[in-house]
Enzyme design. Structure first.
Site, PDB file in Angstrom:
ATOM      1  N   LYS A 176       1.517  -5.124 -18.376  1.00  0.00           N
ATOM      2  CA  LYS A 176       1.830  -3.728 -18.097  1.00  0.00           C
ATOM      3  C   LYS A 176       0.901  -2.773 -18.828  1.00  0.00           C
ATOM      4  O   LYS A 176       0.581  -1.699 -18.308  1.00  0.00           O
ATOM      5  CB  LYS A 176       3.294  -3.417 -18.452  1.00  0.00           C
ATOM      6  CG  LYS A 176       4.264  -4.083 -17.492  1.00  0.00           C
ATOM      7  CD  LYS A 176       5.651  -3.484 -17.545  1.00  0.00           C
ATOM      8  CE  LYS A 176       6.510  -4.075 -16.424  1.00  0.00           C
ATOM      9  NZ  LYS A 176       7.928  -3.825 -16.580  1.00  0.00           N
TER      10      LYS A 176
ATOM     11  N   LYS B 121       5.782  -9.412  -1.141  1.00  0.00           N
ATOM     12  CA  LYS B 121       7.208  -9.445  -1.468  1.00  0.00           C
ATOM     13  C   LYS B 121       7.959  -8.310  -0.783  1.00  0.00           C
ATOM     14  O   LYS B 121       7.411  -7.221  -0.627  1.00  0.00           O
ATOM     15  CB  LYS B 121       7.399  -9.299  -2.985  1.00  0.00           C
ATOM     16  CG  LYS B 121       7.803 -10.592  -3.671  1.00  0.00           C
ATOM     17  CD  LYS B 121       7.838 -10.416  -5.170  1.00  0.00           C
ATOM     18  CE  LYS B 121       9.259 -10.257  -5.670  1.00  0.00           C
ATOM     19  NZ  LYS B 121       9.346 -10.367  -7.142  1.00  0.00           N
TER      20      LYS B 121
ATOM     21  N   LYS C 169      11.046  -2.200  -2.332  1.00  0.00           N
ATOM     22  CA  LYS C 169      11.586  -0.868  -2.045  1.00  0.00           C
ATOM     23  C   LYS C 169      10.468   0.140  -1.870  1.00  0.00           C
ATOM     24  O   LYS C 169      10.680   1.201  -1.299  1.00  0.00           O
ATOM     25  CB  LYS C 169      12.516  -0.417  -3.165  1.00  0.00           C
ATOM     26  CG  LYS C 169      11.793  -0.101  -4.467  1.00  0.00           C
ATOM     27  CD  LYS C 169      12.758   0.363  -5.549  1.00  0.00           C
ATOM     28  CE  LYS C 169      12.082   0.446  -6.883  1.00  0.00           C
ATOM     29  NZ  LYS C 169      11.653   1.771  -7.280  1.00  0.00           N
TER      30      LYS C 169
END
Ligand code: TRP
Length: 338
Positions: free
Chosen positions: A114, A200, A203
């Site tokens: 990250k 994948k 959202k």
């Protein structure tokens, strides 16, 4: 046995969320024997580790609570709460900050991924996130922590912190913390986009046709399956035949996950048939399993009073469960309290 797990609140929940962590939690809750208890929480404090929009966080926390209850987490049997209402998590994190080592945190792959090349620009919270996660489970003497493979390293860190704390501050016969075991599901179904079998289900995909939302009605779900990308071949009779067919593999995988069968079992049933007959069967199964969940979800999502009450009651129970361990940690460290 005490099961503890957390999930970061996100909005726009879809089939991938349900077949991932959520359904797994429900299965663990339902399998618990008398006397064992599960605590499940929304890891809203963890959201501060990255830039976030406060209004979005509030909405996502409530939406995720509604989804968990709709999917079968029973607030009468399990302790369901959000971290922010249980300040013991943040307190214990501070106590554990004295035990956790910079080097341990620096080796966390999630931190490295990250932060990328810009470590100096990250929040302190992103770096210390795994210490909060350790506090989340150690606070409750968790014995079993259901998590995805990607969280295994964070759980090992929690064990290292617990062990060092017990070593440094406790006598051998009176350790403060229990070392938690990660429970990683054997074959987590990877649910992919309905438009692209190599991405994948997400959202944030701009196409709503790429995912089945928990809030979709029956017609929308059926339509999305009907329009899902496929190839012209009939389904193979053996799993190997899906190797180069990611879209076909995904739809068969969804069928298997929803029905509880193996992929091989689904192919025994549908091998040789085209999508013209498989897709309606899949749509029917989807509507049958997700329909009742969807109904509870859309109703509860709008019922702020009920959601607030569920979270308040869960938080009160969580504070009760965590208090003795937090007190023992203060005591072990020599901090003077009444
Ligand atoms: N870090 C976990 C994730 O991103 C969420 C989480 C926070 C968690 N605290 C936890 C999971 C404690 C298990 C136990 O998925």
């Amino acid at each position: 046995m005490r099961v503890v797990s957390g999930i970061q609140p996100t909005g726009n929940l879809h089939l991938g969320n349900y077949l991932g962590a959520i359904r797994n939690w429900v299965a663990m809750q339902d399998a618990l024997e008398d006397g064992a208890e599960a605590l499940f929480f929304l890891a809203d404090l963890h959201a501060l580790s990255q830039p976030h929009d406060p209004a979005v966080l509030t909405a996502a926390t409530l939406e995720m609570t509604a989804a968990l209850v709709a999917c079968g987490i029973d607030p009468d049997r399990s302790v369901l709460f959000n971290q922010a209402q249980v300040p013991l998590h943040a307190e214990l994190q501070w106590l554990l900050n004295g035990t956790a080592r910079m080097g341990w945190l620096g080796r966390m792959t999630q931190w490295k991924d990250k932060a990328g090349k810009n470590r100096e620009g990250q929040s302190v919270a992103l770096f210390t996130y795994p210490v909060l996660q350790a506090a989340d489970v150690l606070l409750y003497q968790a014995t079993h922590v259901p998590v995805g493979e990607d969280q295994k390293q964070h759980l090992e860190l929690a064990r290292d912190i617990a062990q060092k704390f017990n070593n440094d501050f406790c006598t051998e016969d009176a350790p403060v913390f229990t070392l938690p075991e990660p429970i990683i599901p054997a074959e987590a179904a990877r649910i992919m986009s309905l438009r692209d079998g190599s991405a994948k289900m997400s959202k944030s995909d701009p196409s709503d046709m790429s995912r089945i939302n928990l809030a979709d009605d029956a017609d929308t779900m059926a339509q999305k399956i009907r329009k899902a990308r496929t190839d012209p071949e009939p389904l193979p009779s053996e799993e190997a035949g899906l190797a180069e067919r990611p879209e076909a593999r995904n739809l068969v995988g969804i069928y298997a996950a929803l029905s509880g069968e193996s992929v091989a079992g689904v192919l025994r049933q549908f091998g040789g048939q085209g999508f013209g007959s498989f897709k309606p069967a899949l749509a029917e199964l989807l509507v049958e399993t997700l329909g009742p969940i969807r109904a509870r979800f859309v109703e509860l999502k709008e019922d702020r009073e009920t959601l607030d009450a569920i979270l308040a009651r869960g938080a009160a129970k969580a504070r009760e469960r965590g208090a003795p361990t937090l007190a023992a940690a203060y005591r072990a460290l020599g901090l003077v309290r009444h």
